[in-house]
Design an enzyme around this catalytic site. Sequence first.
Site, mmCIF file in Angstrom:
data_model
loop_
_atom_site.group_PDB
_atom_site.id
_atom_site.type_symbol
_atom_site.label_atom_id
_atom_site.label_comp_id
_atom_site.label_asym_id
_atom_site.label_seq_id
_atom_site.Cartn_x
_atom_site.Cartn_y
_atom_site.Cartn_z
ATOM 1 N N CYS A 30 0.846 -1.187 0.000
ATOM 2 C CA CYS A 30 0.000 0.000 0.000
ATOM 3 C C CYS A 30 0.883 1.239 0.000
ATOM 4 C CB CYS A 30 -0.872 -0.004 1.241
ATOM 5 S SG CYS A 30 0.122 -0.117 2.709
ATOM 6 N N TYR A 169 -5.534 -13.420 -3.425
ATOM 7 C CA TYR A 169 -4.917 -12.946 -2.180
ATOM 8 C C TYR A 169 -5.498 -13.706 -0.987
ATOM 9 C CZ TYR A 169 -3.710 -9.457 1.453
ATOM 10 O OH TYR A 169 -3.239 -8.823 2.570
ATOM 11 N N HIS A 172 -2.233 -12.490 5.403
ATOM 12 C CA HIS A 172 -2.353 -11.426 6.405
ATOM 13 C C HIS A 172 -3.585 -11.513 7.299
ATOM 14 C CE1 HIS A 172 0.397 -8.999 3.634
ATOM 15 N NE2 HIS A 172 1.061 -9.220 4.751
ATOM 16 N N ASP A 265 4.948 -9.436 9.141
ATOM 17 C CA ASP A 265 5.397 -9.466 7.753
ATOM 18 C C ASP A 265 6.304 -8.267 7.472
ATOM 19 O OD1 ASP A 265 5.585 -10.205 5.109
ATOM 20 O OD2 ASP A 265 3.680 -9.308 4.519
#
Length: 689
Positions: A30, A169, A172, A265
């Site tokens: 992002c 995806y 996360h 992460d």
Amino acid sequence: MRDPRYDILFEPVKIGPVTAHNRFYQVPHCNGLGHVYPKAEAAMRGMKAQGGWAVVSTQEVEIHPGSEWSPHIEGRLWDEGDMKRLQMTADAIHEHGALAAIEITHNGHASANLYSRLPAMGVSEMMIDSYQPAQAYAMSKRDIADVRRWHRKAALRSKQMGFDIVYVYAAHDLALPFHFISPQRNQRTDEYGGSLENRVRFLQELLEDTRDAVGDACGIALRFTVDQLIGERGMVAENEGREVVEMLAEYPDIWDVNISDWSNDSATSRFAEEGFQEKYTAFVNKLTTKPVVGVGRFTSPDAMVSQIKRGVLDMIGAARPSIADPFLPSKIESGQVKDIRECIGCNICVSGDMIIAPIRCTQNPTMGEEFRRGWHPEKIEKAASSDAVLIVGAGPSGLEAAMSLGRRGYNVTVAEANDHAGGRVHCESQLPGLSAWRRVVDYRLGQIDKLDNVQVFLHSALNKQQVLEFAKQLNIQHVVVATGSKWDRDGIGRVHRQPIPRDKGMHILTADDVMAGLRISGHIVVYDDDHYYMGSVIAESLVNAGAKVTLVTPAADVSVWTHNTLEQIHIEKRLGDLGISIVEKHKIQRVNNKQIILEHVVSAKNQTINAQHLVLVTARRPVSSLYFDLDNDADSLDHAGIKSVTRIGDCLAPSTIAAAVYHGHRFAREFDQPMNIDQVPFKREYVEI
Ligand code: ADP
Ligand code: SF4
């Protein structure tokens, strides 16, 4: 020329029907630009492609208004109306020969839909993660079919825009397919719940749908979290993480593997070393014939080669190293390894997304400014005059200004009072866990070293008279005061607008004293009204030196701003592990001899701590007397031939290291074309009306 040891990094990699021209892969990240600033987004991704990344990915791209991240700014592909914006990104990446990857996603109950106001849905009935007073409803079979259809549509639109790689995806703990796999999240009793085979079904279907829709032209990437680092409460690499990879081994064209949550992460250098994910993700490559990409804040080409040669990864994934240096691959390729602007692992870049502002980076001041200011990380305008510049202070702002003015061709002299350059970074990088921050100084000194037109003088504290003499002697026309700041000694900060009342007898110090090596012992109270990292690292260093420490903060959380750098929970845990007592929501009412009286910020109730020392980490005071001495003496400046005096960095307004570097850089860019403060100083992106 390229070092032949690094040849392996420049081998092509086949990803289904497309081929990456080398092994450098900018994984999705992002940036606070997304659908709101699409031109900035495109220019920023295009810069990475120009810098040699063979694959450049978007950030998360929402596929439906029923799963959207507002007010946070991500990518958006709800319908055809969004395609023009995303198309710009794909085109900008293609312009430089890279593959464009798009991470389309549905986030299930993780997104609160604050803009669309559609109720959130999730794998099961569940509360929204982000403390919203709302719950998600459990998806019916029809809902599952809907998401599959939206995902397929988004994949087809991605292909139409020319994206080369389409993501599924499942990472996360933010993505719906991951929620389906997670036994913590998935309470279903139908064929999508229960056994792992059932829980994986939805992800498998999305992979099949995507291949069916776009697999002829696009590589299919699967982003998957193999370990959540919460033990059996979540995904564990040794059991279900491995089993999922075994089950889906050949489904995608490339595996993009990581650990979660996001704070693990994107662990900062304070908490994790380069290559830190290897121990969790290394197994994946053994279970699939498809290429594997992974991350680990890689900046060293030797570490990258080792990952490839040992069969850990096939492609070197990077978000932060590509932000700090978009030209990292091309620098390795052209044998300029020493010129890499290495990421320091501070997560200031992440903070942009968290605070809903365009991305910024400590090391790379041009990040996010590619479109609106037209800044290029490796190019800068030639000098417009033969004027010479004296910079007083070699902290991050002074060094960045010196390096950038020097690159422009200006003659620059830097005078630094200390026996070392680096200012606050020199001092702070000696605190526990912050050694990587030294890279801010090392990179700039290394570059300055190559410039014959920039001289740095240490042991050179200058006062007004000396500046005037120096300017005359060296024929200098411009003075830049980059003398930084000092921590306030009275406790003035956000909570205390006046000095904290005190009796004599208590030994009161600041973070500067601790960094200068002053040794204190016994019970020490650190009072943190700064709320970033400093209070916590000062506490840590005092404990390491044998003291007993209590950290007091008026905020509800210790180091509260570090929620934005994903560090807060790690900091709180470390302080706890070190035996540091934390007192939250308290300010200091007064300081007596060996006693600190605290007051609760809401209830005003008092408590007393017996302590030998108090260390204040509150506001910082600009060291600006030299600036005012010069600025207030127009006659002397005239006489010395000085045309301008400017203060930059912390000397003007103390802030982050990133802000100081940025200010030094902007000063250098605008040096001969000062900003017109009556005009907006950058290009804007207007909403179409
Ligand atoms: P910034 O973050 O704005 O770069 P820093 O506090 O990191 O600021 O660095 C300021 C630097 O300026 C320090 O290294 C300090 O020693 C130096 N300095 C301060 N006053 C003087 C002075 N009068 N002459 C020369 N150097 C100075
Ligand atoms: Fe690295 Fe910090 Fe820049 Fe992020 S902001 S890329 S962590 S140097």
